[in-house]
Design an enzyme around this catalytic site. Structure first.
Site, short mmCIF file in Angstrom:
data_model
loop_
_atom_site.label_atom_id
_atom_site.label_comp_id
_atom_site.label_asym_id
_atom_site.label_seq_id
_atom_site.Cartn_x
_atom_site.Cartn_y
_atom_site.Cartn_z
N ASP A 99 0.87 -1.16 0.00
CA ASP A 99 0.00 0.00 0.00
C ASP A 99 0.92 1.23 0.00
O ASP A 99 2.11 1.12 0.29
CB ASP A 99 -0.87 -0.05 1.26
CG ASP A 99 -1.74 1.17 1.43
OD1 ASP A 99 -2.35 1.60 0.43
OD2 ASP A 99 -1.80 1.71 2.54
N ASP B 109 -1.88 -0.88 5.82
CA ASP B 109 -2.30 -0.38 7.13
C ASP B 109 -3.81 -0.26 7.31
O ASP B 109 -4.29 -0.07 8.43
CB ASP B 109 -1.67 0.99 7.40
CG ASP B 109 -2.35 2.09 6.59
OD1 ASP B 109 -2.88 3.05 7.19
OD2 ASP B 109 -2.37 2.01 5.35
N ASP C 20 -0.31 5.08 0.86
CA ASP C 20 -0.62 6.09 1.88
C ASP C 20 -0.51 5.51 3.29
O ASP C 20 -1.06 4.44 3.58
CB ASP C 20 -2.04 6.63 1.66
CG ASP C 20 -2.15 7.39 0.36
OD1 ASP C 20 -1.96 8.61 0.37
OD2 ASP C 20 -2.40 6.75 -0.68
N ARG D 68 -15.02 11.65 -0.87
CA ARG D 68 -13.84 12.50 -0.72
C ARG D 68 -13.43 13.16 -2.03
O ARG D 68 -13.11 14.35 -2.07
CB ARG D 68 -12.68 11.67 -0.15
CG ARG D 68 -12.87 11.30 1.31
CD ARG D 68 -11.76 10.41 1.82
NE ARG D 68 -11.82 9.08 1.21
CZ ARG D 68 -10.87 8.17 1.33
NH1 ARG D 68 -9.77 8.45 2.01
NH2 ARG D 68 -11.00 6.98 0.77
N GLU E 84 -1.46 10.73 4.04
CA GLU E 84 -2.59 10.31 3.20
C GLU E 84 -2.75 11.41 2.15
O GLU E 84 -3.14 12.54 2.47
CB GLU E 84 -3.87 10.19 4.03
CG GLU E 84 -3.88 9.04 5.02
CD GLU E 84 -4.20 7.70 4.36
OE1 GLU E 84 -4.76 7.70 3.24
OE2 GLU E 84 -3.87 6.66 4.97
N ASN F 58 -8.97 -1.66 3.87
CA ASN F 58 -8.96 -1.94 2.44
C ASN F 58 -7.85 -2.92 2.04
O ASN F 58 -7.88 -3.51 0.97
CB ASN F 58 -8.77 -0.61 1.68
CG ASN F 58 -9.19 -0.69 0.24
OD1 ASN F 58 -10.17 -1.34 -0.08
ND2 ASN F 58 -8.46 -0.02 -0.63
#
EC number: 3.1.3.3
Length: 216
Positions: free
Chosen positions: A10, A166, A12, A55, A19, A169
């Site tokens: 991943d 983290d 971010d 978002r 992020e 997802n």
């Protein structure tokens, strides 16, 4: 030469400290609202795809020049460069699969000489963000599919793959890999994954590379 192994990460809050969508939100004057939705999505309280739509809609109207500004605010997580250089020296491939955005992730991947990368893409009209994404949305299922595809391309078994992430997802991807590592993760993620790293130093992943070698 055949790859010796595959690391899928991943981006971010894993490969980088920030992020990216939260940084974009600050530029749009929507920082608090977007950060709140991000936190809920990463802890698994709300669906990722829905959270992404909400978002991204708040970013409507931002000029695309904002990406250069945001890129300057990004910091690689401690140990990131060393981890990737060491793995490449060992004959491993490294892939990034991100719920973030190609407009930023591609630059990170280029600088680190990453082998594979896939992320979301923001829709643009007349040099400004439309508030929508374009093309495939990188959700939890897509992350699993991409990990499997990259492993297959390198003729690797899933047992020869390490995944690091983290957020909620990332859970299916982490549980698909031979070793899935929850990196400084939310409690819900740690509860769902066997391996954890709780200090922000990606060089620690090398200990799991050795663990994978011991399994063989």
């Amino acid at each position: 030469m055949a790859a010796k192994g595959l690391l899928v990460m991943d981006v971010d809050s894993t490969l980088i400290e920030e992020e990216v969508i939260d940084l974009l939100g600050e530029k749009a004057g929507m920082g608090d609202k977007i950060s709140e939705i991000t936190a809920a999505a990463m802890s698994g309280e709300i669906d990722f795809k829905e959270s992404l739509r909400e978002r991204v809609a708040l970013l409507s109207g931002l000029p695309t020049t904002i990406f250069d500004d945001v890129y300057k605010e990004i910091h690689l997580t401690k140990g990131a460069t060393g981890l990737i250089e060491t793995l490449h020296a060992k004959g491993w491939k490294v892939g990034l699969v991100s719920g973030g955005f190609h407009e930023i992730v591609d630059k990170i991947a280029r600088d680190l000489k990453i082998d594979y990368v896939f992320a979301n893409r923001l829709s643009v009209e007349n040099g400004h963000l439309t508030g929508k994404t374009h093309g495939t949305v990188v959700d939890k299922d897509f992350k699993v599919d991409r990990l499997k595809q990259w492993a297959n391309e390198n003729k690797l078994n899933l047992s020869e793959v390490i995944a690091v992430g983290d957020g909620a997802n990332d859970i299916p991807m982490l549980n698909t890999a031979g070793i899935g590592i929850a990196f400084c993760a939310k409690p819900a993620v740690k509860a769902a994954v066997s391996y954890h790293i709780d200090k922000r130093n990606l060089l620690t992943v090398l200990e799991f590379v050795d663990k994978l070698a011991d399994k063989e």
